[in-house]
Design a protein around this motif. Structure first.
Motif, mmCIF file in Angstrom:
data_model
loop_
_atom_site.group_PDB
_atom_site.id
_atom_site.type_symbol
_atom_site.label_atom_id
_atom_site.label_comp_id
_atom_site.label_asym_id
_atom_site.label_seq_id
_atom_site.Cartn_x
_atom_site.Cartn_y
_atom_site.Cartn_z
ATOM 1 N N GLY A 134 101.531 52.090 38.844
ATOM 2 C CA GLY A 134 100.706 51.490 37.797
ATOM 3 C C GLY A 134 99.216 51.611 38.123
ATOM 4 N N LEU A 135 98.913 51.412 39.396
ATOM 5 C CA LEU A 135 97.538 51.515 39.883
ATOM 6 C C LEU A 135 96.956 52.903 39.588
ATOM 7 C CD1 LEU A 135 96.303 49.336 41.757
ATOM 8 C CD2 LEU A 135 96.719 50.888 43.630
ATOM 9 N N GLY A 136 97.733 53.931 39.946
ATOM 10 C CA GLY A 136 97.294 55.298 39.730
ATOM 11 C C GLY A 136 97.069 55.578 38.254
ATOM 12 N N LEU A 137 97.972 55.080 37.418
ATOM 13 C CA LEU A 137 97.847 55.299 35.970
ATOM 14 C C LEU A 137 96.564 54.684 35.440
ATOM 15 C CD1 LEU A 137 101.322 54.708 34.299
ATOM 16 C CD2 LEU A 137 100.054 56.832 34.576
ATOM 17 N N ILE A 138 96.299 53.427 35.832
ATOM 18 C CA ILE A 138 95.134 52.733 35.289
ATOM 19 C C ILE A 138 93.853 53.422 35.747
ATOM 20 C CG2 ILE A 138 93.840 50.588 35.289
ATOM 21 C CD1 ILE A 138 96.565 49.173 35.664
ATOM 22 N N VAL B 183 99.019 46.488 25.288
ATOM 23 C CA VAL B 183 97.989 45.710 25.979
ATOM 24 C C VAL B 183 96.695 46.509 26.102
ATOM 25 C CG1 VAL B 183 97.346 44.719 28.200
ATOM 26 C CG2 VAL B 183 99.565 44.230 27.214
ATOM 27 N N LEU B 184 96.828 47.792 26.468
ATOM 28 C CA LEU B 184 95.627 48.595 26.708
ATOM 29 C C LEU B 184 94.814 48.809 25.433
ATOM 30 C CD1 LEU B 184 97.122 51.200 29.179
ATOM 31 C CD2 LEU B 184 95.709 49.223 29.696
ATOM 32 N N ALA B 185 95.492 48.876 24.287
ATOM 33 C CA ALA B 185 94.765 49.194 23.057
ATOM 34 C C ALA B 185 94.429 47.978 22.210
ATOM 35 C CB ALA B 185 95.570 50.191 22.226
ATOM 36 N N THR B 186 94.944 46.792 22.592
ATOM 37 C CA THR B 186 94.666 45.607 21.767
ATOM 38 C C THR B 186 93.176 45.402 21.486
ATOM 39 O OG1 THR B 186 96.552 44.584 22.805
ATOM 40 C CG2 THR B 186 95.190 43.177 21.468
ATOM 41 N N PRO B 187 92.299 45.548 22.489
ATOM 42 C CA PRO B 187 90.883 45.348 22.187
ATOM 43 C C PRO B 187 90.408 46.258 21.054
ATOM 44 C CG PRO B 187 91.199 45.594 24.548
ATOM 45 C CD PRO B 187 92.515 45.881 23.909
ATOM 46 N N GLU B 188 90.878 47.500 21.062
ATOM 47 C CA GLU B 188 90.444 48.413 20.002
ATOM 48 C C GLU B 188 91.094 48.061 18.675
ATOM 49 O OE1 GLU B 188 90.392 52.596 21.989
ATOM 50 O OE2 GLU B 188 91.224 51.036 23.284
ATOM 51 N N ILE B 189 92.392 47.667 18.728
ATOM 52 C CA ILE B 189 93.075 47.273 17.495
ATOM 53 C C ILE B 189 92.339 46.085 16.882
ATOM 54 C CG2 ILE B 189 95.226 46.394 16.510
ATOM 55 C CD1 ILE B 189 96.744 47.843 18.673
ATOM 56 N N ALA B 190 91.890 45.169 17.747
ATOM 57 C CA ALA B 190 91.199 43.985 17.248
ATOM 58 C C ALA B 190 89.739 44.269 16.911
ATOM 59 C CB ALA B 190 91.282 42.872 18.288
ATOM 60 N N GLY B 191 89.288 45.496 17.165
ATOM 61 C CA GLY B 191 87.910 45.852 16.848
ATOM 62 C C GLY B 191 86.889 45.251 17.810
ATOM 63 N N LEU B 192 87.277 45.096 19.080
ATOM 64 C CA LEU B 192 86.354 44.538 20.071
ATOM 65 C C LEU B 192 85.542 45.655 20.725
ATOM 66 C CD1 LEU B 192 88.785 41.983 21.667
ATOM 67 C CD2 LEU B 192 86.609 41.438 20.627
ATOM 68 N N PRO B 193 84.384 45.306 21.302
ATOM 69 C CA PRO B 193 83.579 46.338 21.970
ATOM 70 C C PRO B 193 84.305 46.943 23.173
ATOM 71 C CG PRO B 193 82.639 44.158 22.306
ATOM 72 C CD PRO B 193 83.699 44.018 21.283
ATOM 73 N N VAL C 222 83.558 47.112 26.216
ATOM 74 C CA VAL C 222 83.543 46.288 27.425
ATOM 75 C C VAL C 222 84.867 45.555 27.611
ATOM 76 C CG1 VAL C 222 82.577 44.178 28.385
ATOM 77 C CG2 VAL C 222 81.084 45.944 27.544
ATOM 78 N N VAL C 223 85.441 45.073 26.510
ATOM 79 C CA VAL C 223 86.694 44.333 26.619
ATOM 80 C C VAL C 223 87.819 45.277 27.050
ATOM 81 C CG1 VAL C 223 88.299 42.822 25.427
ATOM 82 C CG2 VAL C 223 85.886 42.709 24.905
ATOM 83 N N THR C 224 87.788 46.505 26.552
ATOM 84 C CA THR C 224 88.778 47.488 27.009
ATOM 85 C C THR C 224 88.668 47.689 28.519
ATOM 86 O OG1 THR C 224 88.586 48.585 24.893
ATOM 87 C CG2 THR C 224 89.632 49.814 26.649
ATOM 88 N N ALA C 225 87.436 47.806 28.990
ATOM 89 C CA ALA C 225 87.224 47.991 30.426
ATOM 90 C C ALA C 225 87.684 46.753 31.192
ATOM 91 C CB ALA C 225 85.752 48.257 30.710
ATOM 92 N N LEU C 226 87.459 45.578 30.598
ATOM 93 C CA LEU C 226 87.898 44.332 31.230
ATOM 94 C C LEU C 226 89.420 44.304 31.350
ATOM 95 C CD1 LEU C 226 87.138 41.443 32.226
ATOM 96 C CD2 LEU C 226 87.431 40.677 29.887
ATOM 97 N N VAL C 227 90.108 44.759 30.290
ATOM 98 C CA VAL C 227 91.563 44.785 30.321
ATOM 99 C C VAL C 227 92.045 45.737 31.412
ATOM 100 C CG1 VAL C 227 93.614 45.496 29.036
ATOM 101 C CG2 VAL C 227 91.894 44.068 27.955
ATOM 102 N N ALA C 228 91.377 46.876 31.531
ATOM 103 C CA ALA C 228 91.745 47.811 32.601
ATOM 104 C C ALA C 228 91.553 47.158 33.962
ATOM 105 C CB ALA C 228 90.912 49.076 32.499
ATOM 106 N N ALA C 229 90.433 46.441 34.121
ATOM 107 C CA ALA C 229 90.178 45.757 35.398
ATOM 108 C C ALA C 229 91.234 44.689 35.643
ATOM 109 C CB ALA C 229 88.792 45.130 35.391
ATOM 110 N N GLY C 230 91.685 44.024 34.563
ATOM 111 C CA GLY C 230 92.742 43.016 34.682
ATOM 112 C C GLY C 230 94.042 43.642 35.151
ATOM 113 N N GLY C 231 94.393 44.779 34.543
ATOM 114 C CA GLY C 231 95.617 45.476 34.942
ATOM 115 C C GLY C 231 95.538 45.905 36.395
ATOM 116 N N LEU C 232 94.356 46.351 36.786
ATOM 117 C CA LEU C 232 94.139 46.773 38.167
ATOM 118 C C LEU C 232 94.305 45.578 39.107
ATOM 119 C CD1 LEU C 232 93.192 49.397 39.589
ATOM 120 C CD2 LEU C 232 90.945 48.341 39.697
ATOM 121 N N ALA C 233 93.740 44.434 38.701
ATOM 122 C CA ALA C 233 93.853 43.222 39.526
ATOM 123 C C ALA C 233 95.317 42.845 39.688
ATOM 124 C CB ALA C 233 93.076 42.074 38.898
#
Lengths: 92, 695
Positions: B176-180, B494-504, B506-517
């Motif tokens: 999962g780490l490698g994918l993200i 999960v990865l695309a929700t920010p875009e589906i919701a029309g968020l900037p 930054v939130v996509t990057a935050l989600v990636a950082a969350g997945g990484l965490a």
């Protein structure tokens, strides 16, 4: 006393352990009913709704989780009381 | 910090982590300002991953230690609340963070087995294990088996089982780490794996459990913030209420209503869906006909089909009406044409299976055990219950989770800390089904029925990243999107929700950082478990009990490196799918550990022979069933009572219990000293009790 030395358990100790087992048993029964009871009859309960959800869906997605949190909370709280009641609590 | 009292320590921790949470939010705000100023997305992604990873490494450096108790159990002074957060981060893996909502999106009610299984297991941890293991107060789970059952054999089996299930699980995390990392920075998958591993090592190498604990707490903050923001936003958008858990029941009703319309050929929309499904049925029939022809015609048939394709390509080259797209499509079909009979059989079978699935009507999201007939429903119910049980018992037997409860200050705190763990974990697990339903609502109402000429931008963006995650093809050429025309991979949700919701972005990057965490925190705990089992249980307890502290720690750290390199190497081979690896780890742990651990505490009569028979028997049955039924091993044996391989533990557990009980009853009761140990574990304080942990 050394590690492994045998402590004679008194009546009080046995009562403490039995109270613990009883509490564990009751909580486990609730856990079992909330998880497996509801899921087993999921199709029969399908028609009931709660907050807009079919009941089995609500239980599996939220209800059971809330019950788990409460169960673990009750266990921590009751056991703390039990420890004090029977004088087996740790020194702070 | 050693001279602080526990109360001062706790209040200082609270202050630090409040500041830290504020810092995280401030950092997100800062980056969104940068985004407004026109900093490109890729740079934002790099900054995000770079800052969080160096943050974890920084905590690792600050928490470095050369004290044995600090290294193995964080000095046993982690307050319940913080141990709860650390356990939650330790617990929630890449599979929970990224995969869970996707699984729920795809399988509806049936996916809720994961939600219940991964939370309800903590009831078992609380009632049967955590307080007693804390009272026992050593360093690892094999430690308990060794002391309780006496001798090196139970300890050795414990070490083997701990390594087996932790290693299986850690591979899923590193994958999962490698994918993200590769998806969000554009680095190669292999490099992604090593970047991630580097940061894990930095942290656990220097400070062991102590560093891992404080890193996990900070990782929990990031992962929960990252998970919540997009869901809350989506919920406000659809229901006007920021608490998705309360309102999504009504959204679910709308989803159900939509499903009925789309499944009903009498409605105009349903008719178009039926049209597309019929096209898939046709393709499926074609592929099946090809498969039959291949069985009778063999290599000759394959060659004949290939020459037909070559012909088409040649004709198209000279045919004046052919567009470049048509030529390109024919050429791709030719280059992708299977090379031999085995290849053709596999490719066409996969194609036919996919088409069969896509030709089927929509399976209702809210309905439990949806299937065509009563038998199918019964099989689904059986598997649902079996999976829930395996996941729950597995939760209560995974060494990297149980180990965390050695780190609290007391038995009382251990009980409380299970409570906090469950609270923090439930926060995410209660949100995931809401996210799945909200995303489904978006797809069913906004995407389905929209025109192909004006697809939302996230669709084309993700289709460009990976066709298996997102693709839409106008099958019936009516220019309008039908549900059956959409391919949507679960991991996308999960990865695309920010875009589906029309968020900037930054939130996509935050989600990636969350997945990484999520992936890092779990991998941290697992690698430490493996290294400790080897260094503490094998080296110190069995090979050289006289080893000085410095050598024990040096060996521990060295092994950590070796384990990391092995894990990275195995991951680079890309074995199996993530969900199976995770499921396998749970079934293995449930079969090997749970019976011996629980009976060891609750049944004084349990002895060494019983434990050995139970652990070996349970593990063997579980491994045999997986080997026999999981397609990866190629045996393809028949299923027992239709139970799928992921729930192999359902057979291992009873064998484990029966093994411990029968084996114990047939041989002599354990020595009085062992029974005294059981008493000592059962009472938080026995009158003349002493703390062994100091020794």
């Amino acid at each position: 006393m050394k590690k492994g030395e045998i402590v004679q358990l008194g009546v009080k100790h046995k009562r403490y352990w039995h109270s613990n087992l009883r509490l564990t048993g009751v909580l486990l029964a609730i856990w079992f009913a909330a998880t497996f009871g509801v899921s087993w009859f999921a199709r029969e309960l399908q028609a009931l709704t709660f907050m807009g959800f079919p009941l089995p869906f609500f239980m599996a997605a939220q209800g059971a989780l809330l019950i788990y949190v409460v169960l673990v909370g009750i266990y921590a709280w009751r056991m703390d009381k039990l420890d004090r009641e029977f004088g087996v609590q740790e020194d702070q | 910090m050693a001279d602080l009292t526990q109360t001062q320590f706790v209040s200082r921790l609270k202050r630090y982590y409040s500041l830290y949470t504020g810092g995280v939010i401030g950092f997100v705000v800062l980056l969104s300002i940068l985004e407004q100023m026109g900093v490109p997305n890729k740079v934002l992604g790099y900054i995000f991953l770079g800052v969080t990873v160096s943050l974890y490494a920084g905590i690792g450096i600050l928490s470095r230690t050369s004290d044995v108790a600090e290294y193995y159990v964080a000095g046993r002074r982690i307050p319940a609340l913080f141990n709860g957060m650390a356990t939650a981060a330790d617990w929630m893996s890449a599979a929970s963070f990224i995969g869970l909502a996707g699984t729920l999106y795809v399988s509806g009610y049936d996916g809720l087995a994961f939600v219940m299984g991964w939370t309800g297991g903590f009831c078992l941890v609380a009632l049967f294990l955590a307080p007693y293991l804390r009272k026992f107060g050593q360093f690892t789970i094999p430690d308990f088996l060794g002391a309780r059952y006496g001798g090196d054999v139970p300890r050795m089996i414990g070490v083997f089982a701990a390594i087996l299930c932790s290693f299986t699980y850690v591979i899923a995390q590193i994958y999962g780490l490698g994918l993200i990392v590769s998806r969000f920075t554009g680095l190669d998958f292999g490099i992604g794996v090593f970047v991630g591993l580097g940061s894990i090592l930095f942290c656990s190498f220097l400070g062991g459990m102590r560093a891992v604990t404080w890193t996990q707490v900070s990782q929990y903050v990031i992962l929960i913030v990252a998970y919540m923001i997009p869901v809350i936003w989506l919920s406000v958008k659809h229901t006007g209420n920021p608490v998705p858990q309360i309102t999504y029941g009504y959204v679910l009703q709308q989803v159900t209503a939509r499903e009925q319309v789309l499944n009903d050929p009498a409605t105009p929309e349903g008719a178009r869906e039926a049209e597309v499904r019929a096209l898939f049925s046709e393709q499926q029939a074609q592929h099946e006909a090809q498969l039959r022809a291949l069985e009778t015609g063999g290599a000759a048939y394959l060659a004949q089909e290939k020459s037909k394709l070559e012909n088409t390509v040649a004709v198209l080259k000279t045919y004046p009406m052919a567009t470049p797209e048509m030529r390109a499509a024919a050429e791709t079909r030719l280059t992708e044409f299977p090379k031999d009979i085995a290849g053709a059989r596999m490719a066409w079978q996969t194609a036919a299976d996919t088409e069969r699935a896509r030709a089927a009507p929509i399976s209702p999201h809210a309905e439990s055990f949806a299937a065509a007939d009563e038998e199918g429903r019964d099989i689904k119910r059986k598997n649902f219950l079996a999976l829930v049980l395996c996941l729950m018992v597995g939760t209560a037997a995974l060494p990297h989770i149980l180990m965390r409860f050695y780190t609290t200050t007391s038995v009382r705190e251990a009980r409380l800390s299970v409570f906090w763990s469950l609270v923090f974990i439930s926060l995410l697990y209660i949100t995931a089904p809401a996210l799945a339903v909200l995303a489904k609502y978006d797809v069913y109402t906004l995407l389905v029925g929209s025109s192909f000429s004006e697809l939302p931008s996230w669709v084309s963006a993700w289709a460009a990243v990976d066709k298996t995650l997102m693709s839409v093809t106008d099958m019936n050429r009516d220019g309008i999107v039908q549900l059956a025309e959409i391919t949507l991979g679960g991991d996308l949700i999960v990865l695309a929700t920010p875009e589906i919701a029309g968020l900037p972005y930054v939130v996509t990057a935050l989600v990636a950082a969350g997945g990484l965490a999520a992936a890092l925190s779990t991998a941290d705990g697992l690698m430490l478990t493996i290294a400790n089992a080897l260094s503490h249980d094998v080296y110190y307890k069995m090979i050289d009990p006289a080893a000085p502290t410095s050598r024990r720690l040096a060996i521990s750290k060295g092994l950590l490196l070796v384990v990391a390199i092995c894990a990275a190497y195995v991951t680079s081979l890309k074995p199996g799918d993530i969900l199976f690896l995770v499921g396998a780890a749970f079934s293995l742990a449930a079969s090997a550990f749970f019976p011996a651990l629980v009976l060891g505490i609750f049944w004084k009569r349990a002895n060494r022979t019983g434990a050995v028979i139970g652990m070996v028997g349970g593990l063997a049955v579980c491994m045999y069933y997986m080997y026999r039924t999981y397609p990866f091993f190629g045996v393809n044996g028949s299923l027992w009572w239709d139970i799928s391989p992921i729930s192999a533990g359902i057979f291992g557990m009873p064998v484990g219990f029966i093994g411990v009980i029968c084996g114990s009853l047939l041989t002599r009761a354990p020595a009085p000293q062992i029974q005294a140990l059981v008493d000592r574990v059962r009472y938080p304080r026995l009158v003349t009790d002493i703390e062994v942990e100091k020794g």
